[in-house]
Motif scaffolding. Structure first.
Motif, short mmCIF file in Angstrom:
data_model
loop_
_atom_site.label_atom_id
_atom_site.label_comp_id
_atom_site.label_asym_id
_atom_site.label_seq_id
_atom_site.Cartn_x
_atom_site.Cartn_y
_atom_site.Cartn_z
N TYR A 128 0.97 -1.56 0.06
CA TYR A 128 0.12 0.23 -0.03
C TYR A 128 1.38 0.92 0.26
O TYR A 128 0.16 2.26 -0.69
N ARG B 85 1.60 2.87 -3.43
CA ARG B 85 -0.05 3.01 -4.05
C ARG B 85 0.02 4.12 -5.69
O ARG B 85 1.15 5.06 -5.06
N THR C 165 -4.95 6.95 -3.44
CA THR C 165 -5.12 7.03 -2.31
C THR C 165 -6.95 7.38 -2.92
O THR C 165 -7.38 8.06 -2.92
N THR D 145 -3.47 -8.15 -5.01
CA THR D 145 -2.64 -6.66 -4.26
C THR D 145 -3.01 -5.43 -5.02
O THR D 145 -2.75 -4.92 -5.21
N VAL E 262 -4.84 -2.90 -3.78
CA VAL E 262 -3.63 -1.83 -2.81
C VAL E 262 -3.49 -1.44 -3.76
O VAL E 262 -2.99 -0.50 -3.40
N TRP E 263 -2.48 -1.43 -5.29
CA TRP E 263 -1.58 -0.60 -5.17
C TRP E 263 -1.79 0.77 -6.05
O TRP E 263 -1.74 1.47 -6.35
N GLY F 55 -4.93 1.69 -4.61
CA GLY F 55 -4.88 2.32 -4.13
C GLY F 55 -6.05 2.78 -2.90
O GLY F 55 -6.61 3.24 -2.07
#
Length: 293
Positions: free
Chosen positions: A79, A82, A85, A152, A155-156, A158
């Motif tokens: 994270y 990212r 966000t 993931t 997550v990357w 955001g």
């Protein structure tokens, strides 16, 4: 025991407990289904039900522990890198849910076609019965095998890790209810869009027409898009092509890992080839070199 409970309370977010909180609903559904089929042979057997329930309970404990010590720390690390966000709103959560659904499709398909992941997923297909308890058969080693890596990308992009795992938990919660013979075909529009008991019964079949089909979680549209969809047609023969009968919970979880290591050792012993040995990690579960057998 008190120290263990304190450990969970300190490290788990309430969103991580979604499946645990849904457990009373799951248990009620199992009780109602078992009563409904109490006079129907072959839907419920005491031995199979006990194994499935035991597998589900132990999986929930092991998975929560691994989420704390492995999955959340790894996702929190990812994270940091990212792209954006992304705050959660109804629209962004819908986008997150759809992204998780697509990634679940990728994970599920890989779990059937890559032996490393199949070693964990095979536990879920071990039952030769189809009822709500079959949904509880899950591997202790999903997190070790790396199932969380498939999610993931969200997550990357955001999305905060706990929200990603919450969306996945809702996806898995829905899937509990497609493990049943209680529900036949649903309206055509619903069958076209969603994963249904009919679609998932086919997924659990070892009939040749059903092998490696219908990988969707809540939806079936990605199976239609990527060519892995098949409707439920002939009567479904549930279970593995090569059954591993066992009432040992440990062996249920480790038998395919042991078989894969045995095949890898055979390649080294007979061919002296590290390439052929390691190929068993990423080749399909049924792969063998041409001169074997």
């Amino acid at each position: 025991m008190e120290h263990l409970l304190d450990f969970f309370r300190q490290h788990l977010d309430p969103r991580d407990l979604t499946l645990l909180l849904l457990s009373p609903l799951f248990m009620l559904s199992i009780a109602l289904e078992a009563w409904r089929f109490r006079k129907t042979p072959g839907v419920y057997t005491w031995r199979d039900t006990f194994m499935s329930m035991n597998s589900g309970g132990s999986y929930l404990f092991v998975d929560l522990l691994l989420v704390i010590v492995l999955v959340i720390p790894a996702m929190q690390w990812a994270y940091q890198f990212r792209i954006w966000t992304i705050e959660i709103t109804p629209w962004t959560f819908f986008a997150l849910f759809m992204g998780v659904e697509l990634l679940y499709y990728g994970f599920h398909r890989a779990s059937h076609r890559i032996r490393w992941f199949w070693c964990a997923h095979v536990v879920h297909h071990g039952s030769e019965h189809m009822n709500f308890t079959t949904a509880l058969r899950q591997s202790w080693f999903y997190a070790i095998a790396g199932n969380w890596l498939f999610y993931t990308p969200m997550v990357w992009l955001g999305f905060e890790p706990h929200w990603v795992l919450f969306a996945l938990s809702l996806n898995l919660g829905y899937q509990f209810f497609v493990h049943t013979q209680w529900v036949g075909k649903l309206p055509a529009w619903f069958e076209w869009l969603f994963n249904t008991p009919s679609h998932h019964r086919a997924h659990h079949g070892r009939n040749p027409v059903y092998i490696d089909r219908n990988f969707g979680g809540t939806l079936i549209i990605f199976d239609r898009l990527f060519g892995s969809f098949v409707p439920e047609q002939e009567a479904v023969d549930y279970g593995l092509e090569h059954p591993v009968p066992t009432n040992n919970l440990v062996w249920l979880n480790v038998h395919e890992w042991a078989a894969m290591l045995k095949d890898m050792r055979r390649e080294l012993r007979e061919k002296g080839s590290w390439w052929l040995a390691f190929k068993h990690l990423w080749a399909p579960p049924e792969w063998e070199r041409g001169d074997v057998g």
